[in-house]
Design an enzyme around this catalytic site. Structure first.
Site, mmCIF file in Angstrom:
data_model
loop_
_atom_site.group_PDB
_atom_site.id
_atom_site.type_symbol
_atom_site.label_atom_id
_atom_site.label_comp_id
_atom_site.label_asym_id
_atom_site.label_seq_id
_atom_site.Cartn_x
_atom_site.Cartn_y
_atom_site.Cartn_z
ATOM 1 N N ASN A 179 0.558 -0.634 -0.351
ATOM 2 C CA ASN A 179 -0.351 -0.197 -0.399
ATOM 3 C C ASN A 179 0.734 0.938 0.262
ATOM 4 O O ASN A 179 2.085 1.716 0.055
ATOM 5 C CB ASN A 179 -0.897 -0.034 1.330
ATOM 6 C CG ASN A 179 -0.311 0.072 2.492
ATOM 7 O OD1 ASN A 179 0.762 -1.184 2.535
ATOM 8 N ND2 ASN A 179 -0.809 0.371 3.684
ATOM 9 N N CYS A 214 -3.856 0.756 -2.794
ATOM 10 C CA CYS A 214 -3.577 -0.651 -1.699
ATOM 11 C C CYS A 214 -3.095 -1.355 -2.354
ATOM 12 O O CYS A 214 -2.409 -1.150 -3.767
ATOM 13 C CB CYS A 214 -4.814 -0.945 -1.784
ATOM 14 S SG CYS A 214 -6.753 -0.233 -1.017
ATOM 15 N N GLU A 243 -2.900 -4.524 -3.416
ATOM 16 C CA GLU A 243 -3.149 -5.875 -4.370
ATOM 17 C C GLU A 243 -2.845 -4.784 -5.365
ATOM 18 O O GLU A 243 -3.319 -5.489 -6.614
ATOM 19 C CB GLU A 243 -4.231 -6.096 -3.684
ATOM 20 C CG GLU A 243 -4.651 -7.336 -2.946
ATOM 21 C CD GLU A 243 -4.639 -6.281 -1.826
ATOM 22 O OE1 GLU A 243 -4.786 -5.016 -1.237
ATOM 23 O OE2 GLU A 243 -5.890 -6.834 -0.023
ATOM 24 N N CYS A 248 -9.622 -5.464 0.082
ATOM 25 C CA CYS A 248 -11.211 -4.397 0.350
ATOM 26 C C CYS A 248 -12.420 -4.435 -1.110
ATOM 27 O O CYS A 248 -11.694 -5.199 -2.320
ATOM 28 C CB CYS A 248 -10.790 -2.816 0.345
ATOM 29 S SG CYS A 248 -10.246 -1.928 -1.397
ATOM 30 N N CYS A 261 -10.570 -3.227 -4.533
ATOM 31 C CA CYS A 261 -9.250 -4.179 -5.451
ATOM 32 C C CYS A 261 -10.414 -5.724 -5.282
ATOM 33 O O CYS A 261 -9.964 -6.089 -7.288
ATOM 34 C CB CYS A 261 -8.387 -4.787 -3.948
ATOM 35 S SG CYS A 261 -7.219 -3.129 -3.399
HETATM 36 N N1 THU Z 1 -5.325 -1.490 2.455
HETATM 37 C C1 THU Z 1 -4.608 -2.531 1.408
HETATM 38 O O1 THU Z 1 -3.618 -2.516 1.126
HETATM 39 N N2 THU Z 1 -5.320 -3.480 1.403
HETATM 40 C C2 THU Z 1 -6.894 -3.704 1.623
HETATM 41 O O2 THU Z 1 -7.520 -4.593 0.489
HETATM 42 C C3 THU Z 1 -7.516 -2.971 2.696
HETATM 43 C C4 THU Z 1 -6.434 -1.707 2.896
HETATM 44 C C5 THU Z 1 -4.364 -0.269 3.088
HETATM 45 C C6 THU Z 1 -4.925 0.847 2.481
HETATM 46 C C7 THU Z 1 -3.935 2.036 3.986
HETATM 47 O O3 THU Z 1 -3.425 1.670 2.765
HETATM 48 C C8 THU Z 1 -4.181 1.068 4.877
HETATM 49 O O4 THU Z 1 -4.941 -0.585 4.160
HETATM 50 C C9 THU Z 1 -5.412 1.015 5.869
HETATM 51 O O5 THU Z 1 -7.009 0.838 4.886
#
Ligand code: THU
Length: 125
Positions: free
Chosen positions: A42, A53, A55, A85, A88
């Site tokens: 992320n 994110c 992913e 999420c 993604c």
């Molecule tokens: N985040 C991800 O990288 N992937 C996900 O599927 C959910 C959330 C990150 C986004 C942000 O930088 C942190 O997690 C908190 O939401």
């Protein structure tokens, strides 16, 4: 590469997360059809909505290198297991919902689910 090693690749990548706002590190590792692995983390931004994110970082890296057929995606976070999420899920569904999505608190406790199960009835044009 087996799914345990794919998870470990996501875990290793996680250390490179750029998350000065949430302090929540996420790592992802995307396995392509031919066995190539693209990792992602992320990457947050002071304008929070501009953050991406882990992913999607992995997927964007893969597509921009010419890879758009995937077998599996492993995801992990600094708080253990992380559920991908909604954005993604839709983003990855663009390239096929037969994808194995691997999550877990650690490499010895993995859960494998199809993207089609995580995002039934995904939008497509
Ligand atoms: N985040 C991800 O990288 N992937 C996900 O599927 C959910 C959330 C990150 C986004 C942000 O930088 C942190 O997690 C908190 O939401």
């Amino acid at each position: 590469m087996n799914y345990r090693d794919l998870y470990l690749a996501a875990h290793k990548a996680m250390a490179r997360a750029y998350c000065p706002y949430s302090h929540f590190q996420v790592g992802a590792a995307l396995l392509t059809e031919d066995g190539t692995v693209f990792t992602g983390v992320n990457v947050e931004n002071a304008s929070y909505g501009a953050s991406i994110c882990a992913e999607r970082t992995a997927c964007v890296k893969a597509v921009s290198e010419g890879y758009d057929k995937y077998r599996a995606l492993a995801v992990c976070s600094s708080s253990g297991s992380a559920s991908m999420c909604g954005i993604c899920r839709q983003f990855l569904a663009e390239f096929g919902t037969d994808l194995d999505v691997i999550t877990g608190d650690d490499a010895d406790h993995l859960t494998i689910r199809k993207l089609s199960e995580l995002l039934p009835d995904s939008f497509s044009l």
